[in-house]
Design an enzyme around this catalytic site. Structure first.
Site, short mmCIF file in Angstrom:
data_model
loop_
_atom_site.label_atom_id
_atom_site.label_comp_id
_atom_site.label_asym_id
_atom_site.label_seq_id
_atom_site.Cartn_x
_atom_site.Cartn_y
_atom_site.Cartn_z
N SER A 115 32.56 35.98 29.12
CA SER A 115 31.72 36.58 30.15
C SER A 115 30.88 37.69 29.52
CB SER A 115 32.61 37.19 31.24
OG SER A 115 31.86 38.08 32.02
N SER A 116 29.75 37.99 30.15
CA SER A 116 28.87 39.02 29.59
C SER A 116 29.49 40.42 29.69
CB SER A 116 27.53 39.02 30.34
OG SER A 116 27.75 39.31 31.71
N CYS A 117 30.62 40.53 30.42
CA CYS A 117 31.24 41.87 30.52
C CYS A 117 31.97 42.25 29.24
CB CYS A 117 32.18 41.94 31.72
SG CYS A 117 33.68 41.02 31.48
N TYR A 144 39.60 42.51 31.96
CA TYR A 144 39.10 41.13 31.84
C TYR A 144 38.31 41.00 30.55
CZ TYR A 144 36.48 36.94 33.38
OH TYR A 144 35.92 35.68 33.50
N LYS A 148 38.89 38.42 27.40
CA LYS A 148 37.86 37.46 26.99
C LYS A 148 37.44 37.69 25.53
CE LYS A 148 37.61 34.91 30.61
NZ LYS A 148 37.97 33.48 30.51
N HIS A 187 32.28 37.95 43.80
CA HIS A 187 31.16 38.57 43.08
C HIS A 187 30.06 38.85 44.10
CE1 HIS A 187 33.18 36.56 39.64
NE2 HIS A 187 32.77 37.63 39.01
O1 GFB Z 1 29.15 40.79 41.01
P1 GFB Z 1 29.91 42.06 40.90
O2 GFB Z 1 31.13 42.19 41.74
O3 GFB Z 1 30.37 42.27 39.40
O4 GFB Z 1 28.96 43.32 41.26
P2 GFB Z 1 29.78 42.95 38.08
C1 GFB Z 1 27.65 43.38 40.79
C2 GFB Z 1 26.96 44.58 41.45
O5 GFB Z 1 26.73 44.25 42.83
C3 GFB Z 1 27.78 45.89 41.45
C4 GFB Z 1 27.09 45.35 43.64
O6 GFB Z 1 26.89 46.95 41.19
C5 GFB Z 1 28.27 45.97 42.89
O7 GFB Z 1 28.47 47.30 43.33
N1 GFB Z 1 27.43 44.88 44.99
C6 GFB Z 1 26.73 45.18 46.11
C7 GFB Z 1 28.48 44.12 45.34
N2 GFB Z 1 27.32 44.66 47.20
C8 GFB Z 1 28.42 43.98 46.74
C9 GFB Z 1 29.42 43.23 47.41
O8 GFB Z 1 29.45 43.09 48.64
N3 GFB Z 1 30.38 42.66 46.61
C10 GFB Z 1 30.38 42.80 45.26
N4 GFB Z 1 31.34 42.20 44.53
N5 GFB Z 1 29.45 43.55 44.58
C11 GFB Z 1 31.66 41.45 37.08
C12 GFB Z 1 32.98 41.66 36.39
O9 GFB Z 1 31.00 42.72 37.10
O10 GFB Z 1 30.81 40.56 36.35
C13 GFB Z 1 33.66 40.32 36.18
O11 GFB Z 1 33.79 42.53 37.17
C14 GFB Z 1 32.73 39.36 35.50
O12 GFB Z 1 34.81 40.50 35.41
C15 GFB Z 1 31.41 39.28 36.22
O13 GFB Z 1 32.54 39.77 34.19
C16 GFB Z 1 30.46 38.37 35.46
O14 GFB Z 1 28.59 42.21 37.62
O15 GFB Z 1 29.64 44.43 38.28
#
Ligand code: GFB
Length: 319
Positions: A115-117, A144, A148, A187
C-alpha cells in the site's frame, strides 16, 4: 529454483488469488477470467492464512503455479488507528505464512500487494519507490505500513536467498466494486458514498466529512489495479517494488464534492475537525509502471459513478 519464466504466461497455469472475496481479490478474479488459466480460491473457513499449518496445507494441496497475495486485514484511517494489534498481527501472519508456504510448495511466481502508506508521512511528492524508509511513517497507519514493508522485503529476501520469483506492488488508495461500506471502518470513498446516499434518501441538509478537507489523495479504481497486477505478474520479475496509481490527486473536499455529484446529493459538507486528517498527501510516482507499458484508464468521476452503481445494486438493495 528454475530461472524465472519471462514473460510469465498465465495460460494453462494454476493461479491462486489469496483474498478472493475482498475488493482487490474479487477484481483480480474478474480480470483473470480473460486469461486461459485455472483460478484457485479458498475461504477463510477452509484455510485461515494466519495459521501457518493451514496456509501450508492449502498450498501443498492446491499446488498453484502463481499466487496473487491480496489477503489482508484492511480499513480506513480510523480502523487503522483504533485496531493496531490486529492490523500488525493479521497482516504479518498472513504474508509470512503465504510467502514461506509458497516457496516451500515451489510456487513459480508470487505477487505481494502492499500500500502507498508504506512511504514516510512527509515523503517528497510524488512519492518514488526509492523514498521507502527515508523518514517517519504516518502515525495513524504505521502498524499496517510496517507489516506491508515487511511483506515487500520478504519477497526481496526470498528472491535473493532462494531465487524465488516473488514481486511486490504498492497501490495507492483504492475504490470500486466489492468495497466495504461501513461508516467507521471504511476508506473515504465508500464512507462518503454511503453518507451522501443516506442523506439524499432522508433529505438531510449536509453530510459529515472527517478532518479539514485539505489532505490530498490519489484514487485508483480497483479494476485498473487488477489489470496492472496481471500486467506485472506476466511482465515483471525484479526485486524493486512497483507503485501503482493514476498519478493525479484531489483534496478530500474536491472528492466529497465529486461524490455528492455522483450520488445526486445537493446538500452541504460539514467538516469534523475532531477526526484525523492523516497523511497530508500520498501521490505516487507511477513512471516505473508506465515505463513497463501500463497506465490507469478510469477517471475519478467515471469511477465514482461505477462505484455508486455497484453500491446501489449490492448494498443499498440488500439493506
Ligand atoms: O481513506 P482514508 O480512511 O485513509 O482517509 P488514508 C482518507 C482521508 O479522508 C483522511 C478523510 O484525511 C480522512 O480524514 N475522510 C473524510 C474520511 N471523511 C471520511 C470518512 O467518512 N471516512 C474516512 N475513512 N475518511 C489509509 C490507511 O489512509 O490509506 C490504510 O489508513 C491504507 O492503511 C489506505 O493504507 C490506502 O488514505 O488516510
Amino acid at each position: 529454483m528454475s530461472a524465472p519464466e519471462r514473460p510469465f504466461a498465465l495460460a494453462g497455469k494454476r493461479v491462486w488469488v489469496a483474498g478472493h472475496r475482498g475488493m482487490v481479490g474479487s477484481a483480480v478474479v474478474r480480470r483473470l477470467a480473460r486469461e486461459k488459466c485455472e483460478i484457485l480460491t479458498v475461504g477463510r473457513k477452509e484455510a485461515d492464512l494466519r495459521r501457518q499449518d493451514q496456509a501450508e496445507a492449502w498450498l501443498a494441496l492446491a499446488q498453484p503455479d502463481a499466487v496473487f497475495l491480496g489477503a489482508a486485514t484492511v480499513g480506513g484511517i480510523l480502523a487503522n488507528d483504533s485496531r493496531p494489534a490486529e492490523f500488525l498481527y493479521d497482516n504479518l501472519a498472513i504474508e509470512t505464512n503465504v510467502v514461506q508456504g509458497a516457496w516451500k510448495a515451489g510456487v513459480k511466481k508470487l505477487l505481494f500487494l502492499g500500500s502507498s502508506c508504506i512511504y514516510p508521512r512527509l515523503a517528497p511528492q510524488p512519492m518514488k519507490e526509492e523514498h521507502l524508509l527515508t523518514g517517519p511513517l504516518e502515525p495513524t497507519n504505521q502498524w499496517y505500513a510496517i507489516a506491508k514493508i515487511a511483506g515487500l522485503m520478504m519477497c526481496q529476501a526470498y528472491r535473493r536467498q532462494y531465487g524465488a520469483d516473488f514481486i511486490s506492488a504498492m497501490p495507492t488508495n483504492l475504490y470500486g466494486p466489492g468495497d466495504t461500506y461501513d461508516l467507521r471502518g471504511s476508506h473515504v470513498v465508500p464512507a462518503l458514498i454511503l453518507k451522501a446516499h443516506v442523506a439524499k434518501q432522508s433529505g438531510a441538509k449536509s453530510i459529515e466529512v472527517w478532518g479539514s478537507g485539505s489532505p490530498r489523495r490519489e484514487f485508483l479504481h480497483v479494476d485498473d489495479l487488477a489489470d496492472a497486477l496481471v500486467h506485472l505478474m506476466v511482465n515483471y520479475s525484479e526485486e524493486q517494488t512497483i507503485n501503482v496509481g493514476t498519478g493525479q490527486d484531489v483534496t478530500i473536499r474536491e472528492l466529497a464534492e465529486k461524490v455528492c455529484r455522483a450520488v445526486g446529493f445537493q446538500g452541504g459538507l460539514d467538516f469534523d475537525a475532531s477526526k484525523p486528517d492523516g497523511t497530508p498527501r500520498k501521490l505516487l510516482d507511477v513512471s516505473r509502471i508506465n515505463a513497463l507499458g501500463w497506465k490507469a484508464k478510469t477517471g475519478l468521476d467515471q469511477g465514482l459513478a461505477d462505484a455508486y452503481a455497484w453500491y446501489l445494486a449490492h448494498v443499498a438493495k440488500a439493506a
